[in-house]
Design a protein around this motif. Sequence first.
Motif, PDB file in Angstrom:
ATOM      1  N   LEU A   1     -41.732 -25.003  79.117  1.00 38.99           N
ATOM      2  CA  LEU A   1     -41.877 -23.546  79.147  1.00 38.99           C
ATOM      3  C   LEU A   1     -42.733 -23.081  77.975  1.00 38.99           C
ATOM      4  O   LEU A   1     -42.343 -23.265  76.810  1.00 38.99           O
ATOM      5  CB  LEU A   1     -40.501 -22.880  79.061  1.00 38.99           C
ATOM      6  N   PRO A   2     -43.903 -22.478  78.224  1.00 44.20           N
ATOM      7  CA  PRO A   2     -44.702 -21.948  77.121  1.00 44.20           C
ATOM      8  C   PRO A   2     -43.966 -20.797  76.435  1.00 44.20           C
ATOM      9  O   PRO A   2     -43.531 -19.839  77.092  1.00 44.20           O
ATOM     10  CB  PRO A   2     -45.987 -21.468  77.802  1.00 44.20           C
ATOM     11  N   ILE A   3     -43.788 -20.896  75.138  1.00 48.26           N
ATOM     12  CA  ILE A   3     -42.959 -19.926  74.411  1.00 48.26           C
ATOM     13  C   ILE A   3     -43.549 -18.525  74.471  1.00 48.26           C
ATOM     14  O   ILE A   3     -42.807 -17.533  74.562  1.00 48.26           O
ATOM     15  CB  ILE A   3     -42.765 -20.390  72.961  1.00 48.26           C
TER      16      ILE A   3
ATOM     17  N   VAL B   1     -42.326 -12.979  76.795  1.00 46.42           N
ATOM     18  CA  VAL B   1     -42.606 -11.792  77.613  1.00 46.42           C
ATOM     19  C   VAL B   1     -41.568 -11.662  78.725  1.00 46.42           C
ATOM     20  O   VAL B   1     -41.087 -10.559  79.037  1.00 46.42           O
ATOM     21  CB  VAL B   1     -44.026 -11.878  78.204  1.00 46.42           C
ATOM     22  N   ALA B   2     -41.188 -12.787  79.326  1.00 48.11           N
ATOM     23  CA  ALA B   2     -40.263 -12.750  80.458  1.00 48.11           C
ATOM     24  C   ALA B   2     -38.867 -12.299  80.051  1.00 48.11           C
ATOM     25  O   ALA B   2     -38.194 -11.584  80.801  1.00 48.11           O
ATOM     26  CB  ALA B   2     -40.186 -14.126  81.113  1.00 48.11           C
TER      27      ALA B   2
ATOM     28  N   TYR C   1     -30.272 -18.628  80.296  1.00 47.92           N
ATOM     29  CA  TYR C   1     -31.307 -17.996  81.123  1.00 47.92           C
ATOM     30  C   TYR C   1     -32.020 -19.034  81.991  1.00 47.92           C
ATOM     31  O   TYR C   1     -32.182 -18.852  83.207  1.00 47.92           O
ATOM     32  CB  TYR C   1     -32.328 -17.280  80.228  1.00 47.92           C
ATOM     33  N   THR C   2     -32.431 -20.152  81.391  1.00 50.25           N
ATOM     34  CA  THR C   2     -33.161 -21.179  82.137  1.00 50.25           C
ATOM     35  C   THR C   2     -32.282 -21.798  83.214  1.00 50.25           C
ATOM     36  O   THR C   2     -32.716 -21.991  84.356  1.00 50.25           O
ATOM     37  CB  THR C   2     -33.674 -22.272  81.175  1.00 50.25           C
ATOM     38  N   ALA C   3     -31.034 -22.106  82.871  1.00 54.66           N
ATOM     39  CA  ALA C   3     -30.129 -22.727  83.841  1.00 54.66           C
ATOM     40  C   ALA C   3     -29.877 -21.824  85.041  1.00 54.66           C
ATOM     41  O   ALA C   3     -29.734 -22.305  86.176  1.00 54.66           O
ATOM     42  CB  ALA C   3     -28.816 -23.088  83.163  1.00 54.66           C
ATOM     43  N   ARG C   4     -29.819 -20.504  84.828  1.00 51.66           N
ATOM     44  CA  ARG C   4     -29.563 -19.571  85.936  1.00 51.66           C
ATOM     45  C   ARG C   4     -30.700 -19.542  86.942  1.00 51.66           C
ATOM     46  O   ARG C   4     -30.494 -19.174  88.108  1.00 51.66           O
ATOM     47  CB  ARG C   4     -29.367 -18.150  85.392  1.00 51.66           C
ATOM     48  N   HIS C   5     -31.875 -19.925  86.511  1.00 49.38           N
ATOM     49  CA  HIS C   5     -33.052 -19.775  87.373  1.00 49.38           C
ATOM     50  C   HIS C   5     -33.566 -21.102  87.927  1.00 49.38           C
ATOM     51  O   HIS C   5     -34.702 -21.176  88.393  1.00 49.38           O
ATOM     52  CB  HIS C   5     -34.161 -19.063  86.595  1.00 49.38           C
ATOM     53  N   ILE C   6     -32.738 -22.154  87.880  1.00 41.66           N
ATOM     54  CA  ILE C   6     -33.092 -23.440  88.486  1.00 41.66           C
ATOM     55  C   ILE C   6     -31.953 -23.871  89.394  1.00 41.66           C
ATOM     56  O   ILE C   6     -30.789 -23.850  88.997  1.00 41.66           O
ATOM     57  CB  ILE C   6     -33.342 -24.529  87.424  1.00 41.66           C
TER      58      ILE C   6
ATOM     59  N   ILE D   1     -39.349 -17.534  84.228  1.00 39.42           N
ATOM     60  CA  ILE D   1     -40.533 -16.776  83.804  1.00 39.42           C
ATOM     61  C   ILE D   1     -41.204 -16.046  84.971  1.00 39.42           C
ATOM     62  O   ILE D   1     -41.528 -14.861  84.863  1.00 39.42           O
ATOM     63  CB  ILE D   1     -41.572 -17.646  83.068  1.00 39.42           C
ATOM     64  N   VAL D   2     -41.407 -16.732  86.106  1.00 40.74           N
ATOM     65  CA  VAL D   2     -42.152 -16.110  87.204  1.00 40.74           C
ATOM     66  C   VAL D   2     -41.401 -14.935  87.820  1.00 40.74           C
ATOM     67  O   VAL D   2     -42.017 -14.069  88.469  1.00 40.74           O
ATOM     68  CB  VAL D   2     -42.500 -17.137  88.304  1.00 40.74           C
ATOM     69  N   GLU D   3     -40.082 -14.841  87.605  1.00 46.52           N
ATOM     70  CA  GLU D   3     -39.351 -13.712  88.165  1.00 46.52           C
ATOM     71  C   GLU D   3     -39.697 -12.423  87.432  1.00 46.52           C
ATOM     72  O   GLU D   3     -39.426 -11.330  87.933  1.00 46.52           O
ATOM     73  CB  GLU D   3     -37.835 -13.978  88.116  1.00 46.52           C
ATOM     74  N   GLU D   4     -40.347 -12.531  86.267  1.00 44.86           N
ATOM     75  CA  GLU D   4     -40.774 -11.356  85.514  1.00 44.86           C
ATOM     76  C   GLU D   4     -42.287 -11.236  85.436  1.00 44.86           C
ATOM     77  O   GLU D   4     -42.822 -10.134  85.384  1.00 44.86           O
ATOM     78  CB  GLU D   4     -40.202 -11.413  84.089  1.00 44.86           C
ATOM     79  N   LEU D   5     -42.993 -12.360  85.421  1.00 44.83           N
ATOM     80  CA  LEU D   5     -44.454 -12.347  85.273  1.00 44.83           C
ATOM     81  C   LEU D   5     -45.117 -12.722  86.594  1.00 44.83           C
ATOM     82  O   LEU D   5     -45.057 -13.887  87.018  1.00 44.83           O
ATOM     83  CB  LEU D   5     -44.879 -13.319  84.177  1.00 44.83           C
ATOM     84  N   LEU D   6     -45.755 -11.777  87.221  1.00 41.89           N
ATOM     85  CA  LEU D   6     -46.376 -12.010  88.519  1.00 41.89           C
ATOM     86  C   LEU D   6     -47.530 -12.999  88.442  1.00 41.89           C
ATOM     87  O   LEU D   6     -47.838 -13.675  89.427  1.00 41.89           O
ATOM     88  CB  LEU D   6     -46.894 -10.695  89.111  1.00 41.89           C
TER      89      LEU D   6
END
Length: 428
Positions: free
Chosen positions: A48-50, A55-56, A77-82, A134-139
Amino acid sequence: MRRLFPALLIAVFLLVGGLASPAGAHPMSTSAVLLDLLGDRVEGEVQLPIDRLAVAVHRDLTPGSVLGADRAFLERYTARHIAAVGADGAGWTVTLGTGSVRTIDGTAHLVYPLTVRPPHGQDVTDFRLRYDVIVEELLTHRVLVTVRHDFDRGILGAGDAETLGVVDWDTTSVEVPAAEGSWLRGFAATAGLGIEHVGEGADHLLFLLMLLVPAPLVAAGGRWRAATGPSARRSVLRVVHVVSAFALGHSLTLALASAGVIHLPSRPVETLIALSIAVSAAHAIRPLVARGEVLIACGFGLVHGLAFASLVGELGLDRGSLVTSLLGFNLGIELTQLLVVALLMPSLLLLARTACYPAFRVGTAVVGLLFSVSWLLERTTLTGSDPFEGLQLWLVGHPLLVAGAVAALAGIARLVAPRPLQAVSQAT
């Protein structure tokens, strides 16, 4: 108004160009998910780029804070999104390991080890990886999902890695094929790896050549003598003994080291390999002991096996594929050795019956000795580079040309100097 319009157009062009230039020079960071399919589980890592992660999650993150104050929050946060779901719709267990910071392509990344397990201890089959970190916030963010190891599909390392797809705001899942391959495909891949490793390894090939050069001769009175008469046919049997002894030696340590029974650091092993070439070259100049090439092949074959094992160890194989991979890798090594013997031994046997062979034998052995000493100095860090590296790479890269040159030399020598200088019976 007509004069104002071109000015406005130029201003807009310059503005757009000025905004676009920095984006082109500094492309937006991407995430990566790397997967290793290992029978009953999937291992890998999430990168994950910091800067994008900050931003996310709407936090001011730094390489220090992601492992400090923000550590627990980012893990949750990361675990919730995988997530991972099998073909039957059942959820799989996803576990993140301890995070670390690593610079990738010049950008600081937060890296998590990843483990995915099917339910009830089942073997890994096709599954869908759901991912929107990250992608759930950054299109505009992109995530590359790559399989870097899958034995059954012949994916054994970075050179074979397969990108499965790109995850973004619109596409937040990707299919991971895990049931398409077979043990035969992995076996063939490891055999190819063995062929490649020996075929591109100047030190392994040179060691074998140094053992083959004196094989058509007989040690008598502390010197090499050409064999004559019907007993000269036994030279072929001696070649078989040399190749078999080398195969026995490296196979034994390859199996033991791959199973974790023995282990040596790579530098001493590589140094001993260089020493093995020096010893075999000295033996080719003057016999160190009767039938010494067989003893040298077996003894130093043990060392070469440790070097082969280090490559197998880098594949990250699990127990289920270890035996198959060892068999395949060993087969590749033996096929390459047999090819070398087939290319060179007919010419060496013919050349050994001429007066030119002593000069050829000593000259070849001296070259081998020079190469081995250069490797010894480099691998013991006494020198910073190998001055013969370019020549070695050229020779390894043109095996047919080398074999053709030796064959041509044998043919010419047979015509101009058909009788050896000295000869004794192998029965001596």
